[in-house]
Design a protein around this motif. Structure first.
Motif, PDB file in Angstrom:
ATOM      1  N   ALA A  88       0.819  -1.207   0.000  1.00  0.00           N
ATOM      2  CA  ALA A  88       0.000   0.000   0.000  1.00  0.00           C
ATOM      3  C   ALA A  88       0.854   1.258   0.000  1.00  0.00           C
ATOM      4  O   ALA A  88       1.828   1.358   0.724  1.00  0.00           O
ATOM      5  N   MET A  89       0.466   2.227  -0.824  1.00  0.00           N
ATOM      6  CA  MET A  89       1.097   3.538  -0.797  1.00  0.00           C
ATOM      7  C   MET A  89       0.310   4.400   0.179  1.00  0.00           C
ATOM      8  O   MET A  89      -0.858   4.681  -0.036  1.00  0.00           O
ATOM      9  N   ARG A  90       0.967   4.780   1.271  1.00  0.00           N
ATOM     10  CA  ARG A  90       0.289   5.559   2.302  1.00  0.00           C
ATOM     11  C   ARG A  90       0.754   7.014   2.346  1.00  0.00           C
ATOM     12  O   ARG A  90       0.141   7.839   3.003  1.00  0.00           O
ATOM     13  N   GLU A  91       1.864   7.322   1.661  1.00  0.00           N
ATOM     14  CA  GLU A  91       2.418   8.673   1.704  1.00  0.00           C
ATOM     15  C   GLU A  91       2.907   9.064   0.303  1.00  0.00           C
ATOM     16  O   GLU A  91       3.415   8.229  -0.445  1.00  0.00           O
ATOM     17  N   ILE A  92       2.738  10.331  -0.019  1.00  0.00           N
ATOM     18  CA  ILE A  92       3.366  10.923  -1.199  1.00  0.00           C
ATOM     19  C   ILE A  92       4.224  12.088  -0.727  1.00  0.00           C
ATOM     20  O   ILE A  92       3.789  12.896   0.098  1.00  0.00           O
ATOM     21  N   TYR A  93       5.442  12.146  -1.247  1.00  0.00           N
ATOM     22  CA  TYR A  93       6.385  13.204  -0.873  1.00  0.00           C
ATOM     23  C   TYR A  93       6.730  14.038  -2.100  1.00  0.00           C
ATOM     24  O   TYR A  93       7.030  13.484  -3.170  1.00  0.00           O
ATOM     25  N   PHE A  94       6.696  15.344  -1.935  1.00  0.00           N
ATOM     26  CA  PHE A  94       7.289  16.239  -2.925  1.00  0.00           C
ATOM     27  C   PHE A  94       8.754  16.395  -2.521  1.00  0.00           C
ATOM     28  O   PHE A  94       9.061  16.949  -1.459  1.00  0.00           O
ATOM     29  N   VAL A  95       9.647  15.888  -3.342  1.00  0.00           N
ATOM     30  CA  VAL A  95      11.063  15.812  -2.982  1.00  0.00           C
ATOM     31  C   VAL A  95      11.870  16.810  -3.805  1.00  0.00           C
ATOM     32  O   VAL A  95      11.758  16.864  -5.038  1.00  0.00           O
ATOM     33  N   HIS A  96      12.692  17.589  -3.121  1.00  0.00           N
ATOM     34  CA  HIS A  96      13.575  18.548  -3.786  1.00  0.00           C
ATOM     35  C   HIS A  96      14.961  18.453  -3.153  1.00  0.00           C
ATOM     36  O   HIS A  96      15.153  17.819  -2.122  1.00  0.00           O
ATOM     37  N   ARG A  97      15.923  19.092  -3.793  1.00  0.00           N
ATOM     38  CA  ARG A  97      17.300  19.055  -3.292  1.00  0.00           C
ATOM     39  C   ARG A  97      17.765  20.477  -3.008  1.00  0.00           C
ATOM     40  O   ARG A  97      18.083  21.241  -3.916  1.00  0.00           O
ATOM     41  N   ASP A  98      17.785  20.831  -1.714  1.00  0.00           N
ATOM     42  CA  ASP A  98      18.299  22.128  -1.252  1.00  0.00           C
ATOM     43  C   ASP A  98      17.648  23.304  -1.966  1.00  0.00           C
ATOM     44  O   ASP A  98      18.289  24.332  -2.221  1.00  0.00           O
ATOM     45  N   HIS A  99      16.377  23.169  -2.315  1.00  0.00           N
ATOM     46  CA  HIS A  99      15.676  24.275  -2.960  1.00  0.00           C
ATOM     47  C   HIS A  99      15.325  25.308  -1.906  1.00  0.00           C
ATOM     48  O   HIS A  99      14.885  24.964  -0.807  1.00  0.00           O
ATOM     49  N   ASP A 100      15.521  26.584  -2.223  1.00  0.00           N
ATOM     50  CA  ASP A 100      15.202  27.646  -1.279  1.00  0.00           C
ATOM     51  C   ASP A 100      13.709  27.623  -0.974  1.00  0.00           C
ATOM     52  O   ASP A 100      12.875  27.823  -1.862  1.00  0.00           O
ATOM     53  N   ALA A 101      13.360  27.365   0.286  1.00  0.00           N
ATOM     54  CA  ALA A 101      11.958  27.203   0.663  1.00  0.00           C
ATOM     55  C   ALA A 101      11.133  28.449   0.385  1.00  0.00           C
ATOM     56  O   ALA A 101       9.917  28.358   0.170  1.00  0.00           O
ATOM     57  N   THR A 102      11.760  29.629   0.370  1.00  0.00           N
ATOM     58  CA  THR A 102      10.990  30.848   0.100  1.00  0.00           C
ATOM     59  C   THR A 102      10.409  30.840  -1.309  1.00  0.00           C
ATOM     60  O   THR A 102       9.374  31.464  -1.561  1.00  0.00           O
ATOM     61  N   ASN A 103      11.058  30.119  -2.229  1.00  0.00           N
ATOM     62  CA  ASN A 103      10.541  30.042  -3.600  1.00  0.00           C
ATOM     63  C   ASN A 103       9.234  29.268  -3.673  1.00  0.00           C
ATOM     64  O   ASN A 103       8.489  29.390  -4.656  1.00  0.00           O
ATOM     65  N   PHE A 104       8.958  28.465  -2.658  1.00  0.00           N
ATOM     66  CA  PHE A 104       7.728  27.673  -2.663  1.00  0.00           C
ATOM     67  C   PHE A 104       6.483  28.530  -2.455  1.00  0.00           C
ATOM     68  O   PHE A 104       5.362  28.021  -2.506  1.00  0.00           O
ATOM     69  N   ASN A 105       6.665  29.834  -2.186  1.00  0.00           N
ATOM     70  CA  ASN A 105       5.528  30.737  -2.116  1.00  0.00           C
ATOM     71  C   ASN A 105       5.036  31.161  -3.502  1.00  0.00           C
ATOM     72  O   ASN A 105       3.968  31.760  -3.617  1.00  0.00           O
ATOM     73  N   HIS A 106       5.818  30.865  -4.535  1.00  0.00           N
ATOM     74  CA  HIS A 106       5.416  31.167  -5.907  1.00  0.00           C
ATOM     75  C   HIS A 106       4.210  30.301  -6.272  1.00  0.00           C
ATOM     76  O   HIS A 106       4.136  29.136  -5.887  1.00  0.00           O
ATOM     77  N   PRO A 107       3.233  30.856  -7.021  1.00  0.00           N
ATOM     78  CA  PRO A 107       2.042  30.063  -7.356  1.00  0.00           C
ATOM     79  C   PRO A 107       2.337  28.794  -8.142  1.00  0.00           C
ATOM     80  O   PRO A 107       1.532  27.860  -8.120  1.00  0.00           O
ATOM     81  N   PHE A 108       3.475  28.747  -8.847  1.00  0.00           N
ATOM     82  CA  PHE A 108       3.830  27.490  -9.513  1.00  0.00           C
ATOM     83  C   PHE A 108       3.823  26.357  -8.502  1.00  0.00           C
ATOM     84  O   PHE A 108       3.316  25.261  -8.768  1.00  0.00           O
ATOM     85  N   PHE A 109       4.378  26.610  -7.308  1.00  0.00           N
ATOM     86  CA  PHE A 109       4.470  25.574  -6.285  1.00  0.00           C
ATOM     87  C   PHE A 109       3.216  25.499  -5.410  1.00  0.00           C
ATOM     88  O   PHE A 109       2.732  24.405  -5.122  1.00  0.00           O
ATOM     89  N   THR A 110       2.703  26.649  -4.975  1.00  0.00           N
ATOM     90  CA  THR A 110       1.542  26.593  -4.072  1.00  0.00           C
ATOM     91  C   THR A 110       0.352  25.929  -4.749  1.00  0.00           C
ATOM     92  O   THR A 110      -0.353  25.128  -4.136  1.00  0.00           O
ATOM     93  N   ASP A 111       0.123  26.247  -6.031  1.00  0.00           N
ATOM     94  CA  ASP A 111      -0.982  25.611  -6.749  1.00  0.00           C
ATOM     95  C   ASP A 111      -0.712  24.118  -6.959  1.00  0.00           C
ATOM     96  O   ASP A 111      -1.626  23.287  -6.842  1.00  0.00           O
ATOM     97  N   MET A 112       0.537  23.769  -7.282  1.00  0.00           N
ATOM     98  CA  MET A 112       0.875  22.358  -7.456  1.00  0.00           C
ATOM     99  C   MET A 112       0.692  21.588  -6.162  1.00  0.00           C
ATOM    100  O   MET A 112       0.120  20.486  -6.148  1.00  0.00           O
ATOM    101  N   PHE A 113       1.167  22.149  -5.042  1.00  0.00           N
ATOM    102  CA  PHE A 113       1.000  21.475  -3.749  1.00  0.00           C
ATOM    103  C   PHE A 113      -0.477  21.249  -3.442  1.00  0.00           C
ATOM    104  O   PHE A 113      -0.857  20.199  -2.921  1.00  0.00           O
ATOM    105  N   GLN A 114      -1.311  22.247  -3.758  1.00  0.00           N
ATOM    106  CA  GLN A 114      -2.740  22.098  -3.482  1.00  0.00           C
ATOM    107  C   GLN A 114      -3.335  20.969  -4.317  1.00  0.00           C
ATOM    108  O   GLN A 114      -4.182  20.198  -3.838  1.00  0.00           O
ATOM    109  N   GLY A 115      -2.905  20.853  -5.582  1.00  0.00           N
ATOM    110  CA  GLY A 115      -3.388  19.776  -6.433  1.00  0.00           C
ATOM    111  C   GLY A 115      -3.001  18.404  -5.900  1.00  0.00           C
ATOM    112  O   GLY A 115      -3.825  17.480  -5.869  1.00  0.00           O
ATOM    113  N   ILE A 116      -1.734  18.253  -5.484  1.00  0.00           N
ATOM    114  CA  ILE A 116      -1.296  16.977  -4.899  1.00  0.00           C
ATOM    115  C   ILE A 116      -2.076  16.681  -3.631  1.00  0.00           C
ATOM    116  O   ILE A 116      -2.570  15.566  -3.414  1.00  0.00           O
ATOM    117  N   ARG A 117      -2.212  17.695  -2.799  1.00  0.00           N
ATOM    118  CA  ARG A 117      -2.889  17.509  -1.522  1.00  0.00           C
ATOM    119  C   ARG A 117      -4.351  17.117  -1.699  1.00  0.00           C
ATOM    120  O   ARG A 117      -4.868  16.262  -0.980  1.00  0.00           O
TER     121      ARG A 117
END
Length: 366
Positions: A85-114
């Motif tokens: 069973a798959m119980r978790e999904i992770y959005f995985v990045h490598r040392d990406h500046d977390a402040t960039n995740f406020n960009h709608p490219f990421f916030t909208d994508m996170f909402q879709g995954i969620r």
């Protein structure tokens, strides 16, 4: 239609057991669609709240999966074991500046995954793999991987060998056969340029981010290709003089101001400018004001990204929405429903962006 409900059984449990029985006896087959919640409520003489809970419990039990906007379906392998069973999904990045995740490219994508995860009883988390490329320990977890040009491709090949379930977003590696979901940046660049052409513009400048026109990253290179395709389809010659490439680590208004002023200093300046990010486009608006130009009467300005503030500029910024909420939904759906067991499939999905027309673009003024 079914056997009588036992007096002491909760109604949601009775509905669950009845649907499970139909699945186990073959009356409902893998990928059969179940009736909508309201239809189930009518069939069982209960409320939608009760049928919603029954379906949610069936999802958690591994009998049913959901696809957003389409409905509930019978799992191919009903009631999978904990090991599968798959119980978790992770959005995985490598040392990406977390402040960039406020960009709608990421916030909208996170909402879709969620959204997809919540509908299917799956946990969703963001994971920084760091310098050592450490993935979550759960080998059954789904991985939505944010690639980048400097990524160590041998790591991806090793994860494939381990049977990790991975979908890449933003960047992709077709030679490895790893499923990927991307925004169609070529179409986005085409739509932005076509919109300006539809207003009669034939001298259209473009502002890109990079060290040179030969050193553009994947997304800006594709937006340039879309720009050139739109020009060619309208028999407008491509003029390298109208291409401004500005360097910068992150998108900024200063880059847009610099690029805009370069273009407007030409002997025959453009009547419209396509800045390939909203931040650069806002800089172009500032540059126009400093030069005493009125937008869109003297020059039209087109952006890309549809960040929140783009609707609040004066005039409002015409732009391209990348539709990354759908990108997030599709990446989660591929992990949950389209990658079965350890099977490796080449799955590709390109999300089509959409024009957002506001006041910064208009017809050529004679």
């Amino acid at each position: 239609m079914t056997t009588d409900k036992p007096a002491k059984a909760p109604m949601y449990q009775y509905i669950m057991d009845d649907i499970k029985r139909k699945i186990e006896t073959g009356r409902l087959k893998p990928h059969d669609q179940l009736p909508p919640q309201i239809d189930l409520a009518n069939q069982y003489g209960t409320s939608e709240i009760t049928t919603r809970r029954a379906l949610s419990e069936l999802v958690l039990a591994g009998y049913v999966y959901r696809i957003r906007g389409k409905g509930s379906f019978v799992q191919e392998h009903s009631a999978p074991s904990e090991a599968q069973a798959m119980r978790e999904i992770y959005f995985v990045h490598r040392d990406h500046d977390a402040t960039n995740f406020n960009h709608p490219f990421f916030t909208d994508m996170f909402q879709g995954i969620r959204d997809v995860c919540m509908e299917n009883g799956i946990g969703f988390h963001v994971w920084d793999m760091g310098e050592d490329y450490a993935l979550p320990e759960d080998k059954q977890a789904g991985i939505v991987l944010l690639g980048n040009p400097s990524f160590d491709l041998s790591r991806l090949a090793a994860w494939q060998t381990e049977g990790r379930k991975i979908v890449t977003v933003h960047f992709y590696y077709p030679h490895l056969g790893i499923p990927y979901v991307i925004v169609d940046n070529l179409t986005g660049g085409y739509l932005a340029t076509q919109h300006l052409i539809s207003h009669g513009h034939r001298r259209i400048g473009i502002i890109l981010t990079g060290a040179s026109i030969l050193e553009l990253n994947q997304e800006f290179s594709l937006r340039l290709q879309g720009y050139k395709l739109a020009l060619s389809q309208h028999q407008i010659p491509f003029d390298p003089e109208l291409v401004s490439v500005v360097s910068g680590e992150v998108e900024s208004t200063s880059m847009g101001r610099t690029g805009f002023k370069q273009l407007m200093a030409l002997p025959n300046p453009p009547t419209a400018v396509f800045a390939t990010s909203d931040y650069k486009a806002m800089g172009a608006l500032n540059g126009a004001r400093e030069l005493g130009l009125i937008v869109p009467e003297d020059v039209s300005v087109m952006g890309y990204d549809d960040v929140l503030i783009s609707a609040l500029t004066n005039p409002g910024l015409s732009t391209v929405n990348q539709n990354t909420r759908k990108l997030g939904e599709r990446s989660a759906e591929i992990l949950l429903f389209e990658l079965k067991d350890a099977e490796v499939r080449s799955v590709k999905d390109e999300i089509v962006p959409a024009l957002v027309i506001r006041g910064s673009t208009g017809p050529v003024m004679e």
